[in-house]
Design an enzyme around this catalytic site. Sequence first.
Site, PDB file in Angstrom:
ATOM      1  N   TYR A   1       0.857  -1.192   0.000  1.00  0.00           N
ATOM      2  CA  TYR A   1       0.000   0.000   0.000  1.00  0.00           C
ATOM      3  C   TYR A   1       0.891   1.239   0.000  1.00  0.00           C
ATOM      4  O   TYR A   1       1.849   1.312   0.780  1.00  0.00           O
ATOM      5  CB  TYR A   1      -0.914  -0.007   1.217  1.00  0.00           C
TER       6      TYR A   1
ATOM      7  N   THR B   1     -20.370  -5.448  -3.488  1.00  0.00           N
ATOM      8  CA  THR B   1     -20.598  -5.990  -2.145  1.00  0.00           C
ATOM      9  C   THR B   1     -19.616  -5.433  -1.119  1.00  0.00           C
ATOM     10  O   THR B   1     -19.759  -5.700   0.073  1.00  0.00           O
ATOM     11  CB  THR B   1     -20.486  -7.527  -2.147  1.00  0.00           C
ATOM     12  N   SER B   2     -18.618  -4.676  -1.580  1.00  0.00           N
ATOM     13  CA  SER B   2     -17.687  -4.050  -0.641  1.00  0.00           C
ATOM     14  C   SER B   2     -18.415  -3.007   0.195  1.00  0.00           C
ATOM     15  O   SER B   2     -19.523  -2.587  -0.145  1.00  0.00           O
ATOM     16  CB  SER B   2     -16.529  -3.397  -1.401  1.00  0.00           C
TER      17      SER B   2
ATOM     18  N   ARG C   1     -18.957 -10.529  -8.302  1.00  0.00           N
ATOM     19  CA  ARG C   1     -18.279 -11.731  -8.791  1.00  0.00           C
ATOM     20  C   ARG C   1     -19.237 -12.921  -8.842  1.00  0.00           C
ATOM     21  O   ARG C   1     -20.208 -12.971  -8.091  1.00  0.00           O
ATOM     22  CB  ARG C   1     -17.104 -12.087  -7.874  1.00  0.00           C
ATOM     23  N   ASP C   2     -18.889 -13.866  -9.705  1.00  0.00           N
ATOM     24  CA  ASP C   2     -19.590 -15.159  -9.702  1.00  0.00           C
ATOM     25  C   ASP C   2     -19.018 -16.003  -8.577  1.00  0.00           C
ATOM     26  O   ASP C   2     -17.816 -16.310  -8.564  1.00  0.00           O
ATOM     27  CB  ASP C   2     -19.381 -15.870 -11.041  1.00  0.00           C
TER      28      ASP C   2
ATOM     29  N   TYR D   1     -10.611   3.456  -7.818  1.00  0.00           N
ATOM     30  CA  TYR D   1     -10.158   3.728  -6.445  1.00  0.00           C
ATOM     31  C   TYR D   1      -9.582   2.494  -5.769  1.00  0.00           C
ATOM     32  O   TYR D   1      -9.281   2.503  -4.576  1.00  0.00           O
ATOM     33  CB  TYR D   1     -11.315   4.296  -5.611  1.00  0.00           C
TER      34      TYR D   1
ATOM     35  N   GLY E   1      -7.760  -1.828  -6.698  1.00  0.00           N
ATOM     36  CA  GLY E   1      -7.362  -2.843  -7.668  1.00  0.00           C
ATOM     37  C   GLY E   1      -7.300  -4.208  -7.017  1.00  0.00           C
ATOM     38  O   GLY E   1      -6.252  -4.837  -6.954  1.00  0.00           O
TER      39      GLY E   1
END
Length: 333
Positions: free
Chosen positions: A99, A198-199, A221-222, A290, A292
């Site tokens: 980070y 979902t975040s 996502r699946d 914002y 990755g």
Amino acid sequence: MALARSVAVKLINRSISAASIFSLEWAGARRVQAQRVRAFSALMSPPSKAVVYEREGPPDSVIKMIELPPVEVKENDVCVKMLAAPINPSDINRIEGVYPVRPKVPAVGGYEGVGEVYSVGSAVTRLAPGDWVIPSPPSSGTWQSYVVKDQSVWHKVSKDSPMEYAATIIVNPLTALRMLEDFTTLNSGDSIVQNGATSIVGQCIIQIARHRGIHSINIIRDRAGSDEAKEKLKGLGADEVFTESQLEVKNVKGLLANLPEPALGFNCVGGNSASKVLKFLSQGGTMVTYGGMSKKPITVSTSAFIFKVSPDIPVPSRCCQLHLSVTIEDQYL
């Protein structure tokens, strides 16, 4: 004989007086000592359990739980007993050393949370023991039972707030709010599109957008439980929720029904998921990156370069349109 008795009485009186003085002085000294002990104790934090890492690397290899000794509470300091602190993806990235903004090691983990004021320094007037506080702006080291920092770090919050909300109010909800406001003007009836829905940031975007009458198109996502995730997001106010596999169609905009094409998109995944956000955008739209989470480069199709540009931009300049359609904001990293 009378003289002897007189001298004896005087000596006894003097002895009694001296003993009384010594007793009073001793008692006074004990009180002063006790006050000093109490004062000294009030200026120290309790011992603190903390999650620390002495080097950067995989969290399961480098973090450990230790007990830290008491810390002095200086005149402008506030000692806070932490009540709750989240684990954000950026917390993991800091421990891993990937980070951009991270503390020097050795370090205590955590970057936000909520706590209760335990004690305050002599110069602190705006906070008192029992107050709930959050570090604002966020501050490293919240993964410990007691945190001692300058009073300027702490911001008082209402005890009526649910603890989990107070602990997570700084990083994610404010990111969502700023992104909705800073890049384009959105009006009631407009649409936005995002991946990573979902975040916590994604859930905040859905709720703020719905409150403002803005439609949200969401990509997840699946994975096992995706149907339950869709229902949860729709319960928060999402208009549409698609898995990535559902977007493997020639014309994704045909899935929008009566929703307008979004002028603003949010990408926190990268890779091919970013291209799915771009497919939904209207001509001249903006995609804000914002995060990755896939750890893969953003994929942008050739057609996005050619056909997503604003009609106000001259054709020779359209090769530079990426700077307008894909905006990467370091302030959110």
